[in-house]
Scaffold this active site. Structure first.
Site, mmCIF file in Angstrom:
data_model
loop_
_atom_site.group_PDB
_atom_site.id
_atom_site.type_symbol
_atom_site.label_atom_id
_atom_site.label_comp_id
_atom_site.label_asym_id
_atom_site.label_seq_id
_atom_site.Cartn_x
_atom_site.Cartn_y
_atom_site.Cartn_z
ATOM 1 N N GLN A 13 1.939 -6.040 5.849
ATOM 2 C CA GLN A 13 2.134 -5.766 4.444
ATOM 3 C C GLN A 13 3.535 -6.232 4.064
ATOM 4 O O GLN A 13 4.208 -6.811 4.900
ATOM 5 C CB GLN A 13 1.923 -4.296 4.167
ATOM 6 C CG GLN A 13 0.492 -3.823 4.488
ATOM 7 C CD GLN A 13 0.157 -2.458 3.915
ATOM 8 O OE1 GLN A 13 0.916 -1.846 3.187
ATOM 9 N NE2 GLN A 13 -1.031 -1.954 4.284
ATOM 10 N N TYR A 28 -7.166 -8.428 11.708
ATOM 11 C CA TYR A 28 -5.813 -8.259 12.249
ATOM 12 C C TYR A 28 -5.747 -8.822 13.668
ATOM 13 O O TYR A 28 -6.715 -8.726 14.430
ATOM 14 C CB TYR A 28 -5.442 -6.770 12.285
ATOM 15 C CG TYR A 28 -5.126 -6.205 10.915
ATOM 16 C CD1 TYR A 28 -3.863 -6.364 10.362
ATOM 17 C CD2 TYR A 28 -6.096 -5.545 10.170
ATOM 18 C CE1 TYR A 28 -3.565 -5.849 9.106
ATOM 19 C CE2 TYR A 28 -5.802 -5.029 8.906
ATOM 20 C CZ TYR A 28 -4.536 -5.192 8.387
ATOM 21 O OH TYR A 28 -4.237 -4.691 7.142
ATOM 22 N N GLU A 67 0.848 -1.196 0.000
ATOM 23 C CA GLU A 67 0.000 0.000 0.000
ATOM 24 C C GLU A 67 0.881 1.242 0.000
ATOM 25 O O GLU A 67 2.023 1.215 0.489
ATOM 26 C CB GLU A 67 -0.885 -0.016 1.258
ATOM 27 C CG GLU A 67 -1.800 1.191 1.383
ATOM 28 C CD GLU A 67 -2.907 1.026 2.417
ATOM 29 O OE1 GLU A 67 -2.865 0.060 3.197
ATOM 30 O OE2 GLU A 67 -3.810 1.883 2.439
ATOM 31 N N GLU A 122 -6.609 -8.990 4.001
ATOM 32 C CA GLU A 122 -5.692 -8.330 4.941
ATOM 33 C C GLU A 122 -5.704 -9.132 6.228
ATOM 34 O O GLU A 122 -6.772 -9.344 6.825
ATOM 35 C CB GLU A 122 -6.117 -6.880 5.218
ATOM 36 C CG GLU A 122 -5.886 -5.967 4.036
ATOM 37 C CD GLU A 122 -6.178 -4.502 4.339
ATOM 38 O OE1 GLU A 122 -6.034 -4.087 5.504
ATOM 39 O OE2 GLU A 122 -6.572 -3.794 3.392
ATOM 40 N N ASN A 133 -12.262 -1.032 -1.066
ATOM 41 C CA ASN A 133 -11.601 -1.644 0.082
ATOM 42 C C ASN A 133 -12.299 -1.189 1.353
ATOM 43 O O ASN A 133 -12.567 0.011 1.525
ATOM 44 C CB ASN A 133 -10.128 -1.204 0.139
ATOM 45 C CG ASN A 133 -9.461 -1.583 1.463
ATOM 46 O OD1 ASN A 133 -9.125 -2.753 1.660
ATOM 47 N ND2 ASN A 133 -9.291 -0.621 2.368
ATOM 48 N N GLU A 134 -12.600 -2.115 2.210
ATOM 49 C CA GLU A 134 -13.221 -1.787 3.506
ATOM 50 C C GLU A 134 -14.301 -0.717 3.314
ATOM 51 O O GLU A 134 -14.295 0.326 3.988
ATOM 52 C CB GLU A 134 -12.172 -1.370 4.550
ATOM 53 C CG GLU A 134 -11.214 -2.499 4.869
ATOM 54 C CD GLU A 134 -10.342 -2.301 6.105
ATOM 55 O OE1 GLU A 134 -10.367 -1.205 6.702
ATOM 56 O OE2 GLU A 134 -9.645 -3.271 6.482
HETATM 57 O O1 AHR Z 1 -3.098 -2.406 6.351
HETATM 58 C C1 AHR Z 1 -3.388 -1.185 6.943
HETATM 59 C C2 AHR Z 1 -4.839 -0.800 6.800
HETATM 60 O O2 AHR Z 1 -5.634 -1.673 7.517
HETATM 61 C C3 AHR Z 1 -5.395 -0.850 5.405
HETATM 62 O O3 AHR Z 1 -5.131 0.285 4.672
HETATM 63 C C4 AHR Z 1 -6.863 -0.968 5.652
HETATM 64 O O4 AHR Z 1 -7.538 -1.622 4.618
HETATM 65 C C5 AHR Z 1 -6.946 -1.701 6.970
HETATM 66 O O5 AHR Z 1 -7.818 -1.105 7.842
#
Ligand code: AHR
Length: 516
Positions: free
Chosen positions: A369, A264, A53, A320, A197-198
């Protein structure tokens, strides 16, 4: 009942185990059966995908750097390192940045490209020197597949459909002509395409009902050109948001090829994350326990998808995932730069085993990432570069790419801290095109080894070899001063007698075995 609870309830047979030199703690003998006669699903190599990103030093300083002459260029050291882990696809340009990004700012003469402020990440000036041509050159150099995420949040249907045309139309269209004016005759044939995205958050704060309609409209204008058809990836759920999956699959499932789940793993709370290297066993346990929620999310979203798509056409893509810690001291909080220890490696190993074992529905994933951001493969400092423990996990797991998943029954045992227990072991197995079986085993317990008695049903094994990733300390990590503190080594802690494979898996380790 979840797999986690089931695993804990499995009966463990406590025996006095054979002890490795210097080990005081008796290990448990646990059982693993590999059903080599029941393979049906292929582990898509796209489970091992990556994500770059325009965030912090992932692109700028990571992939793309300035020479002394002032010229931008791709970093050869980073490309060489990533080639060794056989990156199958690279998701770009975001993340949240994707819904801020206007692709026409990133084409044409570099010194004439407009700048913007990356208000999403760190408030720095984005000079757009890395755009579509540079990304696709990077993809080409890596030998990977492109995965572009289009702007739905602040972009238009026309803007996205023109980007698609620019990269895919063979010639004789306005966007193909523009591409040719910019020095590229042939189309790149980009198939994997994210539609936002999101969109439930940074991509537009939409409801699933609204997004489903918007999604259908945007994807209508991604037309097939020649051989290239879009593999359309819709914004999927945030963690356990099952209503999102329900509504989007019900309203738009027929037009979706991949649904993009994000989750995450953290310790502490959002905004008050735990530290990447400064932690004790409580935080180790918390991290493992939290990452195991991924199984509930995959099972829960898959069950909904099964109702709308019983044949499994739509892939669940974990677009992600990974660990998210507080940033390293003295760095821009918007850059998400963190160190990476053996604990991160174990999180990666556990999740990759999970994805392998769900290969029927999970056919793509992108760890967040690639360089200098979150759970990165590679960290850079000026011209220097180091590999993280997580990099080594991805290197060890290349054996599973596009291999046939072998179903397993695992008695995972348990790892207990205080009143709480989680499964100690995780495993996945596959058979490659050459007939070799690969078994990846993770022992999450930082204190005690586990002995695993393994049988393979349906094929005879007579020899094996192994590698291991471990270290003395839970927070062992590579630094620019000591870049090889954590790296794989040969593993010989197993015996193979009359088809019974007995493995002594050291504490906090990942073991990879090749069996023939
Ligand atoms: O990976 C960091 C961020 O986490 C990304 O930009 C987003 O899609 C997510 O919230």
């Amino acid at each position: 009942m979840s797999g986690r609870i089931l695993a804990i309830l499995w009966m463990s047979v406590l025996v006095t185990a054979s002890r490795a030199p210097g080990q005081e703690v008796p290990s448990q003998t646990l059982r693993l059966v590999i059903h080599a006669d029941q393979a049906t699903d292929t582990i898509s190599r796209h489970i091992y995908g990556h994500f770059a990103e325009h965030l912090g030093r992932d692109i700028y300083d990571g992939f793309w750097t300035k020479a002394n002459t002032g010229e931008w260029h791709l970093r050869e050291d980073v490309i060489d390192a990533l080639k060794r882990i056989q990156v199958p696809n690279l998701r770009w340009p975001g993340g949240c940045f994707a819904d801020y990004y206007h692709w026409k700012d990133g084409i044409g003469a570099r010194d004439q490209r407009p700048t913007m402020v990356n208000t999403m990440w760190g408030g720095v000036t984005e000079d757009n020197s890395f755009g579509t041509h540079e990304y696709l050159e990077l993809v080409n150099r890596l030998g990977t597949e492109p995965f572009i995420v289009g702007n739905v949040g602040s972009g238009t249907v026309q803007e996205m459909s023109e980007w698609w045309e620019y990269v895919n139309h063979p010639g004789g269209s306005p966007m193909a002509d523009l591409r040719q004016e910019n020095g590229r005759d042939e189309p790149w044939n980009v198939s994997m395409w994210g539609v936002g995205n999101e969109s439930w958050g940074c991509g537009g704060t939409m409801t699933p009902e609204y997004y489903a309609d918007v999604y259908k409209r945007f994807q209508t204008f991604l037309r097939a050109y020649g051989e290239v058809r879009p593999f359309r990836v819709a914004t999927g759920p945030n963690s356990g948001d099952y209503n999102w999956t329900e509504v989007v699959m019900r309203e738009a499932g027929r037009n979706i090829d991949g649904l993009d789940l994000h989750y995450y793993t953290i310790t502490g709370d959002w905004g008050r994350w735990g530290h990447a290297t400064d932690f004790g066993e409580a935080e180790w346990f918390e991290m493992m326990n939290n990452t195991m929620q991924m199984e509930e999310f995959i099972d829960g979203h898959s069950a909904i998808m099964d109702r709308y798509d019983p044949r499994g056409r739509v892939a669940l893509i974990v677009g992600e995932w990974g660990t998210w810690h507080q940033v390293e001291e003295g760095t821009n909080p918007g850059f998400l730069y963190q160190q990476n220890t053996l604990r991160d490696a174990m999180v990666a190993a556990w999740n990759l085993n999970l994805f392998n074992n769900h290969a029927r529905r999970v056919r793509g994933a992108n760890i967040a990432q690639t360089v200098n951001v979150l759970q990165a493969m590679v960290l850079t400092r000026g011209q220097e570069m180091i590999l993280t423990p997580t990099y080594h996990v991805f290197e060890l797991y290349t054996v599973h790419h596009d291999a046939l998943l072998l179903p397993t029954d695992l008695d995972a045992g348990s790892y207990t801290l205080g009143e709480d227990s989680i499964p100690a072991l995780s495993a996945s197995a596959s058979r490659d095109a050459g007939g070799r079986i690969h078994l990846t085993l993770a022992n999450l317990d930082p204190n005690a080894p586990r002995t695993l008695a393994t049988t393979v049903v349906g094929t005879a094994i007579s020899r094996g070899s192994g590698r291991i990733l471990t270290a003395d300390a839970m927070n062992a990590h590579n630094t620019f001063e000591d870049p090889r503190a954590v790296e794989p080594a040969e593993f010989t802690g197993f015996t193979l007698e009359n088809g019974l494979l007995t493995v002594l898996i050291p504490p906090k380790s990942l073991v990879v075995l090749e069996l023939e």
